[in-house]
Design an enzyme around this catalytic site. Structure first.
Site, PDB file in Angstrom:
ATOM      1  N   THR A 129       0.814  -1.208   0.000  1.00  0.00           N
ATOM      2  CA  THR A 129       0.000   0.000   0.000  1.00  0.00           C
ATOM      3  C   THR A 129       0.852   1.266   0.000  1.00  0.00           C
ATOM      4  N   LYS A 256       1.741  12.315  -9.236  1.00  0.00           N
ATOM      5  CA  LYS A 256       1.295  10.911  -9.218  1.00  0.00           C
ATOM      6  C   LYS A 256       1.076  10.350 -10.628  1.00  0.00           C
ATOM      7  N   GLU A 405      -4.552  -3.741  -6.712  1.00  0.00           N
ATOM      8  CA  GLU A 405      -4.764  -2.349  -7.180  1.00  0.00           C
ATOM      9  C   GLU A 405      -5.210  -1.443  -6.056  1.00  0.00           C
TER      10      GLU A 405
HETATM   11  C1  LIG Z   1      -8.718  -5.334 -17.694  1.00  0.00           C
HETATM   12  C2  LIG Z   1      -8.540  -5.432 -16.224  1.00  0.00           C
HETATM   13  C3  LIG Z   1      -9.431  -6.435 -15.646  1.00  0.00           C
HETATM   14  C4  LIG Z   1      -9.146  -7.209 -14.647  1.00  0.00           C
HETATM   15  C5  LIG Z   1      -7.849  -7.261 -13.907  1.00  0.00           C
HETATM   16  C6  LIG Z   1      -7.461  -8.651 -13.806  1.00  0.00           C
HETATM   17  C7  LIG Z   1      -6.333  -9.095 -13.381  1.00  0.00           C
HETATM   18  C8  LIG Z   1      -5.268  -8.260 -12.778  1.00  0.00           C
HETATM   19  C9  LIG Z   1      -4.876  -8.833 -11.487  1.00  0.00           C
HETATM   20  C10 LIG Z   1      -4.038  -8.254 -10.700  1.00  0.00           C
HETATM   21  C11 LIG Z   1      -3.213  -7.065 -11.073  1.00  0.00           C
HETATM   22  C12 LIG Z   1      -2.779  -6.385  -9.862  1.00  0.00           C
HETATM   23  C13 LIG Z   1      -1.837  -5.475  -9.924  1.00  0.00           C
HETATM   24  C14 LIG Z   1      -1.433  -4.708  -8.725  1.00  0.00           C
HETATM   25  O1  LIG Z   1      -1.963  -4.879  -7.659  1.00  0.00           O
HETATM   26  S1  LIG Z   1      -0.215  -3.548  -8.956  1.00  0.00           S
HETATM   27  C15 LIG Z   1       0.048  -2.835  -7.401  1.00  0.00           C
HETATM   28  C16 LIG Z   1      -1.088  -1.954  -6.999  1.00  0.00           C
HETATM   29  N1  LIG Z   1      -0.739  -1.228  -5.825  1.00  0.00           N
HETATM   30  C17 LIG Z   1      -1.492  -0.295  -5.319  1.00  0.00           C
HETATM   31  O2  LIG Z   1      -2.576  -0.031  -5.807  1.00  0.00           O
HETATM   32  C18 LIG Z   1      -0.931   0.457  -4.164  1.00  0.00           C
HETATM   33  C19 LIG Z   1      -1.944   1.350  -3.524  1.00  0.00           C
HETATM   34  N2  LIG Z   1      -1.311   2.529  -3.018  1.00  0.00           N
HETATM   35  C20 LIG Z   1      -1.364   3.714  -3.657  1.00  0.00           C
HETATM   36  O3  LIG Z   1      -1.941   3.831  -4.728  1.00  0.00           O
HETATM   37  C21 LIG Z   1      -0.675   4.842  -2.972  1.00  0.00           C
HETATM   38  O4  LIG Z   1       0.314   4.447  -2.142  1.00  0.00           O
HETATM   39  C22 LIG Z   1      -1.608   5.760  -2.226  1.00  0.00           C
HETATM   40  C23 LIG Z   1      -2.518   6.412  -3.242  1.00  0.00           C
HETATM   41  C24 LIG Z   1      -2.427   5.002  -1.188  1.00  0.00           C
HETATM   42  C25 LIG Z   1      -0.782   6.838  -1.509  1.00  0.00           C
HETATM   43  O5  LIG Z   1       0.219   7.261  -2.382  1.00  0.00           O
HETATM   44  P1  LIG Z   1       1.345   8.271  -1.948  1.00  0.00           P
HETATM   45  O6  LIG Z   1       1.891   7.896  -0.639  1.00  0.00           O
HETATM   46  O7  LIG Z   1       2.298   8.447  -3.061  1.00  0.00           O
HETATM   47  O8  LIG Z   1       0.483   9.533  -1.860  1.00  0.00           O
HETATM   48  P2  LIG Z   1       0.457  10.714  -0.827  1.00  0.00           P
HETATM   49  O9  LIG Z   1       1.783  11.309  -0.716  1.00  0.00           O
HETATM   50  O10 LIG Z   1      -0.255  10.223   0.381  1.00  0.00           O
HETATM   51  O11 LIG Z   1      -0.430  11.747  -1.639  1.00  0.00           O
HETATM   52  C26 LIG Z   1      -1.683  11.419  -1.871  1.00  0.00           C
HETATM   53  C27 LIG Z   1      -2.138  12.499  -2.872  1.00  0.00           C
HETATM   54  O12 LIG Z   1      -1.887  11.964  -4.168  1.00  0.00           O
HETATM   55  C28 LIG Z   1      -3.126  11.798  -4.813  1.00  0.00           C
HETATM   56  N3  LIG Z   1      -3.056  10.591  -5.634  1.00  0.00           N
HETATM   57  C29 LIG Z   1      -2.690   9.369  -5.252  1.00  0.00           C
HETATM   58  N4  LIG Z   1      -2.765   8.533  -6.288  1.00  0.00           N
HETATM   59  C30 LIG Z   1      -3.171   9.260  -7.336  1.00  0.00           C
HETATM   60  C31 LIG Z   1      -3.446   8.964  -8.689  1.00  0.00           C
HETATM   61  N5  LIG Z   1      -3.317   7.706  -9.169  1.00  0.00           N
HETATM   62  N6  LIG Z   1      -3.866   9.946  -9.493  1.00  0.00           N
HETATM   63  C32 LIG Z   1      -4.024  11.199  -9.026  1.00  0.00           C
HETATM   64  N7  LIG Z   1      -3.781  11.555  -7.744  1.00  0.00           N
HETATM   65  C33 LIG Z   1      -3.367  10.589  -6.913  1.00  0.00           C
HETATM   66  C34 LIG Z   1      -4.122  11.643  -3.695  1.00  0.00           C
HETATM   67  O13 LIG Z   1      -5.422  11.895  -4.109  1.00  0.00           O
HETATM   68  C35 LIG Z   1      -3.610  12.647  -2.724  1.00  0.00           C
HETATM   69  O14 LIG Z   1      -3.997  13.928  -3.167  1.00  0.00           O
HETATM   70  P3  LIG Z   1      -4.300  15.075  -2.098  1.00  0.00           P
HETATM   71  O15 LIG Z   1      -5.463  14.611  -1.315  1.00  0.00           O
HETATM   72  O16 LIG Z   1      -4.623  16.258  -2.960  1.00  0.00           O
HETATM   73  O17 LIG Z   1      -3.087  15.249  -1.264  1.00  0.00           O
HETATM   74  C1  LIG Z   2      -4.240 -11.592  -6.723  1.00  0.00           C
HETATM   75  C2  LIG Z   2      -3.233 -10.482  -6.515  1.00  0.00           C
HETATM   76  C3  LIG Z   2      -2.521 -10.013  -7.596  1.00  0.00           C
HETATM   77  C4  LIG Z   2      -1.555  -9.024  -7.429  1.00  0.00           C
HETATM   78  N1  LIG Z   2      -0.832  -8.607  -8.498  1.00  0.00           N
HETATM   79  C5  LIG Z   2       0.132  -7.665  -8.334  1.00  0.00           C
HETATM   80  C6  LIG Z   2       0.932  -7.251  -9.432  1.00  0.00           C
HETATM   81  O1  LIG Z   2       0.771  -7.719 -10.552  1.00  0.00           O
HETATM   82  N2  LIG Z   2       1.896  -6.327  -9.214  1.00  0.00           N
HETATM   83  C7  LIG Z   2       2.112  -5.789  -7.990  1.00  0.00           C
HETATM   84  O2  LIG Z   2       3.004  -4.962  -7.870  1.00  0.00           O
HETATM   85  N3  LIG Z   2       1.357  -6.142  -6.941  1.00  0.00           N
HETATM   86  C8  LIG Z   2       0.380  -7.070  -7.076  1.00  0.00           C
HETATM   87  N4  LIG Z   2      -0.397  -7.443  -6.011  1.00  0.00           N
HETATM   88  C9  LIG Z   2      -0.180  -6.827  -4.704  1.00  0.00           C
HETATM   89  C10 LIG Z   2      -1.296  -5.888  -4.304  1.00  0.00           C
HETATM   90  O3  LIG Z   2      -1.306  -4.746  -5.095  1.00  0.00           O
HETATM   91  C11 LIG Z   2      -1.162  -5.529  -2.832  1.00  0.00           C
HETATM   92  O4  LIG Z   2      -1.299  -6.723  -2.089  1.00  0.00           O
HETATM   93  C12 LIG Z   2      -2.184  -4.503  -2.429  1.00  0.00           C
HETATM   94  O5  LIG Z   2      -1.901  -3.254  -2.998  1.00  0.00           O
HETATM   95  C13 LIG Z   2      -2.336  -4.375  -0.908  1.00  0.00           C
HETATM   96  O6  LIG Z   2      -1.119  -4.074  -0.323  1.00  0.00           O
HETATM   97  P1  LIG Z   2      -0.544  -4.916   0.916  1.00  0.00           P
HETATM   98  O7  LIG Z   2      -0.527  -6.338   0.525  1.00  0.00           O
HETATM   99  O8  LIG Z   2       0.698  -4.251   1.295  1.00  0.00           O
HETATM  100  O9  LIG Z   2      -1.597  -4.762   2.067  1.00  0.00           O
HETATM  101  P2  LIG Z   2      -1.409  -3.956   3.431  1.00  0.00           P
HETATM  102  O10 LIG Z   2      -1.271  -2.510   3.111  1.00  0.00           O
HETATM  103  O11 LIG Z   2      -0.377  -4.573   4.263  1.00  0.00           O
HETATM  104  O12 LIG Z   2      -2.845  -4.198   4.066  1.00  0.00           O
HETATM  105  C14 LIG Z   2      -3.095  -4.898   5.292  1.00  0.00           C
HETATM  106  C15 LIG Z   2      -4.215  -4.164   6.049  1.00  0.00           C
HETATM  107  O13 LIG Z   2      -3.754  -2.887   6.443  1.00  0.00           O
HETATM  108  C16 LIG Z   2      -4.686  -1.879   6.117  1.00  0.00           C
HETATM  109  N5  LIG Z   2      -3.979  -0.621   5.792  1.00  0.00           N
HETATM  110  C17 LIG Z   2      -2.798  -0.476   5.173  1.00  0.00           C
HETATM  111  N6  LIG Z   2      -2.490   0.826   5.029  1.00  0.00           N
HETATM  112  C18 LIG Z   2      -3.486   1.521   5.566  1.00  0.00           C
HETATM  113  C19 LIG Z   2      -3.764   2.915   5.720  1.00  0.00           C
HETATM  114  N7  LIG Z   2      -2.931   3.838   5.261  1.00  0.00           N
HETATM  115  N8  LIG Z   2      -4.910   3.259   6.305  1.00  0.00           N
HETATM  116  C20 LIG Z   2      -5.774   2.327   6.743  1.00  0.00           C
HETATM  117  N9  LIG Z   2      -5.573   0.986   6.636  1.00  0.00           N
HETATM  118  C21 LIG Z   2      -4.448   0.597   6.057  1.00  0.00           C
HETATM  119  C22 LIG Z   2      -5.416  -2.432   4.897  1.00  0.00           C
HETATM  120  O14 LIG Z   2      -6.684  -1.849   4.758  1.00  0.00           O
HETATM  121  C23 LIG Z   2      -5.475  -3.928   5.234  1.00  0.00           C
HETATM  122  O15 LIG Z   2      -6.614  -4.158   6.024  1.00  0.00           O
HETATM  123  C24 LIG Z   2      -1.347  -8.451  -6.148  1.00  0.00           C
HETATM  124  C25 LIG Z   2      -2.098  -8.925  -5.059  1.00  0.00           C
HETATM  125  C26 LIG Z   2      -3.024  -9.926  -5.227  1.00  0.00           C
HETATM  126  C27 LIG Z   2      -3.803 -10.423  -4.046  1.00  0.00           C
END
Ligand SMILES: CC/C=C\C/C=C\C/C=C\C/C=C/C(=O)SCCNC(=O)CCNC(=O)[C@H](O)C(C)(C)COP(=O)(O)OP(=O)(O)OC[C@H]1O[C@@H](n2cnc3c(N)ncnc32)[C@H](O)[C@@H]1OP(=O)(O)O
Ligand SMILES: Cc1cc2nc3c(=O)[nH]c(=O)nc-3n(C[C@H](O)[C@H](O)[C@H](O)COP(=O)(O)OP(=O)(O)OC[C@H]3O[C@@H](n4cnc5c(N)ncnc54)[C@H](O)[C@@H]3O)c2cc1C
Length: 642
Positions: A129, A256, A405
């Site tokens: 995250t 971002k 995501e």
């Molecule tokens: C076709 C598709 C169909 C199906 C899919 C099928 C299969 C795929 C399966 C799996 C694929 C999975 C892939 C993954 O999981 S990849 C990894 C994904 N990881 C995450 O999503 C991580 C989540 N965390 C975050 O996005 C960031 O850490 C978070 C947004 C929580 C915080 O980011 P950061 O620490 O850099 O931000 P801050 O300094 O706190 O600032 C926040 C500030 O920035 C704005 N913000 C954040 N993100 C965005 C963005 N994307 N665009 C625009 N603005 C953004 C946010 O709103 C804050 O703004 P403000 O309130 O004004 O300060």
């Molecule tokens: C099927 C699958 C496919 C994936 N594919 C990819 C991929 O292709 N590429 C890739 O890079 N990653 C991938 N991931 C990873 C995925 O993106 C992360 O697992 C996801 O973003 C959640 O992060 P984490 O595992 O660190 O959870 P954590 O952040 O450790 O979450 C644990 C708990 O903490 C809480 N928490 C964490 N931070 C906060 C906060 N700031 N405020 C409140 N609560 C909080 C959450 O809500 C949750 O309940 C995949 C994961 C899965 C399950």
């Protein structure tokens, strides 16, 4: 109806044509039911089909059309994933959005021709995250003009990226960029992981599969470590950010912008979730119209279980949600494509709105999809628990979306930031500055809801009621937050103390958007019969959803007890109205038997005979006496008999 679901008559027709072609190509069918295969067999089977698809794709679909490709993948490869799942979903989108024109010319054609297989490697063992605390570093070496990728400790291993473990030979890797000892934060780099000829990991790379998961096991989610691994400077994706040879950093137009691949998936996954929900419901509803159990009228024969109101209540509101998610998803994809185009030409003004919207939708849609699929499984009784239903696999894959995501709670909090800023505008008398998605926050509502008070008001009074509860909760949560800060609480502490209330606001706002998207779509429909059927579904949707959140409207007296009775009666009325159309409303999605992979959900309804056939094909039934019996159980029983 299929045209409504898939976006146009042409799309619906193309899907049918593609399914018909696939039905004629046995080499693209599962060689045996997937539940009887080991993980290794499934991965092999998927790679086999994927290779044939790569050869024959042009004969089946227009390979440049993402919707056709998506349908082809769903039918042939299925939802358990495939060795190139992340290649299309994130690797290519990341290159398309973040690589410069020159970089795209170098890598994209190779990726599109499938000369290379790529993934998106961001999450680490210790952090997913909180991207700011990722540990992988990319340190610029001025002397050689290279970035040195390094994994400083075990928690810094990339962990989870799909297809990273065994299939991919390239990845977009997210690492903290360090130049002259200054950390510029996480940035995306194009990284070769394996030798293109031998597929062996390159020196300096540790890589492998993270092991079996709850579902989605055809995908080899992987781990990855770097030991001072060098890549050229020009492998930093440089469409928006640049690093010159002398180490000069040119910052992007939005902080971002490098997160765009995540926003891409969040926008596109909504219709994917709708499809999974509709698939599970299609299976459960078809089966419910075949399964007979008990009598409603004791003088009559056993009824189809779909006649029970409880069964309808379990399934039909989710049918409405599946449609609602499909319509809201289609709108979101349109908005995403628009914002992406603007972003590529330097206009980043809509990024915050899109981020807020997709964050909320991703969270609400995945959660409710999971709920709906699980209800569909239970609605099939014992047979729902069998893998023959295939619902448990659909469930396992779908709920992965609650985590990937961006974990749902975290993403709701992202939307909450946007809502709190909007609330601050309202409170400071600047409502005119609110964006279109939150403009309702600045509109004064009536003192009470007019549902059941104005004849022929359509859905207007419902939308106003959703707006009222969403606005009230947003302003309340924002007041709580600002109040704590006024009392001297630090911003972050105050935020944490309000976060449950803030997330409630995010959910209500998102549910309002989904209702509005459904209303917008129904209003656009010209065909009277389709409009009628969808209007019934929309009636069920607004009443069911409102009942689900009624406490918010009751606590300030916006809805009265008598209005709630009316809403509840409307739910029961529309369950009955929808019953005759229920199977058709799901058959309209036109999933083929090949795609559904469910014995219970067969189109011909021939369930019992095929369940027996399916059970007989279990590998355990190859022999009457298993070696587990001869080796252990038989001696144990013999010993006990002595
Ligand atoms: C076709 C598709 C169909 C199906 C899919 C099928 C299969 C795929 C399966 C799996 C694929 C999975 C892939 C993954 O999981 S990849 C990894 C994904 N990881 C995450 O999503 C991580 C989540 N965390 C975050 O996005 C960031 O850490 C978070 C947004 C929580 C915080 O980011 P950061 O620490 O850099 O931000 P801050 O300094 O706190 O600032 C926040 C500030 O920035 C704005 N913000 C954040 N993100 C965005 C963005 N994307 N665009 C625009 N603005 C953004 C946010 O709103 C804050 O703004 P403000 O309130 O004004 O300060
Ligand atoms: C099927 C699958 C496919 C994936 N594919 C990819 C991929 O292709 N590429 C890739 O890079 N990653 C991938 N991931 C990873 C995925 O993106 C992360 O697992 C996801 O973003 C959640 O992060 P984490 O595992 O660190 O959870 P954590 O952040 O450790 O979450 C644990 C708990 O903490 C809480 N928490 C964490 N931070 C906060 C906060 N700031 N405020 C409140 N609560 C909080 C959450 O809500 C949750 O309940 C995949 C994961 C899965 C399950």
């Amino acid at each position: 109806m299929a045209a409504q679901i898939w976006g146009s008559e042409k799309r619906a027709r193309r899907r049918r044509e593609i399914s018909a072609k696939i039905a004629q190509m046995p080499e693209l069918h599962d060689s045996k039911p997937l539940p009887f295969m080991t993980r290794e067999e499934k991965i092999m089977e998927s790679a086999r089909k994927l290779t044939i698809l790569t050869e024959k794709m042009g004969q089946i679909i227009d390979p440049t059309d993402p919707a056709e490709l998506y349908h082809l993948n769903n039918e042939v490869l299925g939802l358990e994933g495939n060795p190139m799942a992340l290649h299309g979903v994130m690797f290519i989108p990341a290159l398309s959005a973040q690589a410069s024109d020159e970089q795209q010319a170098k890598w994209l054609p190779r990726a599109l021709r499938r000369e290379i297989i790529g993934t998106y490697a961001q999450t680490e063992l210790g952090h997913g995250t909180n991207l700011q605390n990722l540990e992988t570093t990319a340190t610029y070496d001025l002397a050689t003009q290279e970035f040195v990728l390094h994994t400083p400790q075990i928690t810094a291993l990339k962990w989870w990226p799909g297809n990273l473990g065994k299939s991919s030979n390239y990845a977009v890797v997210v690492a903290h960029m360090i130049i002259k000892a200054k950390n510029y934060g996480p940035h995306p780099f194009m990284v070769q992981l394996r030798d293109e000829k031998t597929h062996e990991p390159l020196p300096g790379i540790t890589i492998g599969d993270i092991g079996p998961k709850m579902a989605y096991n055809i995908v080899d989610n992987g781990f990855l470590g770097f030991n001072k691994y060098r890549i050229p400077r020009t492998n930093l994706l440089m469409r928006h950010t640049k690093v010159e040879a002398d180490g000069t950093y040119i910052k992007p137009p939005h902080a971002k912008i490098n997160y765009s691949a995540m926003v891409h998936v969040r926008a596109y996954m909504l219709t994917g979730q709708a499809i999974m929900l509709a698939s599970a419901l299609n299976i459960a509803t078809r089966y419910s119209s075949v399964r007979r159990q008990g009598q409603i009228d004791k003088s009559q024969p056993e009824v189809k279980v779909l006649e029970y109101q409880t069964q309808q209540h379990r399934l039909f509101p989710s049918i409405a949600r599946a449609y609602a998610f499909q319509f809201a998803g289609a709108e979101t994809v349109k908005l995403y494509e628009h914002v992406l185009k603007e972003m590529k030409s330097g206009n980043v003004s809509l990024m915050a709105d899109l981020h807020a919207l997709t964050s909320g939708l991703k969270s609400v849609v995945t959660y409710q999809t999971g709920e709906g699929i699980e209800q569909a499984r239970m609605a099939c009784g014992g047979h729902g628990y069998s893998m023959a239903s295939y619902i448990s696999e659909i469930y396992g894959v779908a709920i992965g979306g609650c985590t990937y995501e961006g974990e749902n709670m975290v993403m709701l909090l992202q939307l909450a930031r946007y809502l709190v800023k909007s609330a601050a505008l309202v409170k400071s008398g600047q409502s005119s500055k609110l964006g279109p998605l939150v403009a309702y926050l600045g509109v004064k509502s009536e003192p009470t809801s007019l549902i059941d008070r104005i004849p022929n008001s359509g859905f207007t009074e419902y939308v106003k009621t959703f707006q009222h509860v969403s606005k009230r909760q947003t302003l309340k949560a924002a007041d709580m937050f600002f109040g704590l800060m006024e009392k001297g609480e630090k911003r972050e502490i105050a935020w944490n103390k309000c976060s449950v209330e803030l997330n409630r606001a995010s959910r209500l706002h998102t549910r309002l958007f989904i209702v509005e998207a459904f209303v917008r779509r129904v209003n656009e429909i010209a065909d009277i019969r389709i409009k009628e059927a969808l209007t019934d579904l929309l009636h069920l949707h607004v009443n069911y959803e409102l009942l689900d959140i009624a406490s918010y409207a009751l606590e300030d007296g916006f809805l009265s007890a008598s209005q709630l009775d009316y809403i509840r009666d409307q739910v029961y009325l529309y369950l009955g109205k929808i019953r005759p159309n229920a199977v058709s409303l799901l058959d309209s999605w036109e999933f083929s038997d090949i795609e559904l992979r469910s014995v219970l959900g067969r189109r011909d309804g021939n369930v019992y005979e095929n369940l027996f056939k399916w059970a007989k094909s279990s590998p355990l039934n190859k022999t009457d006496v298993l070696s587990s019996v001869t080796q252990y159980l038989k001696p144990m029983m013999e010993k006990a008999r002595l």
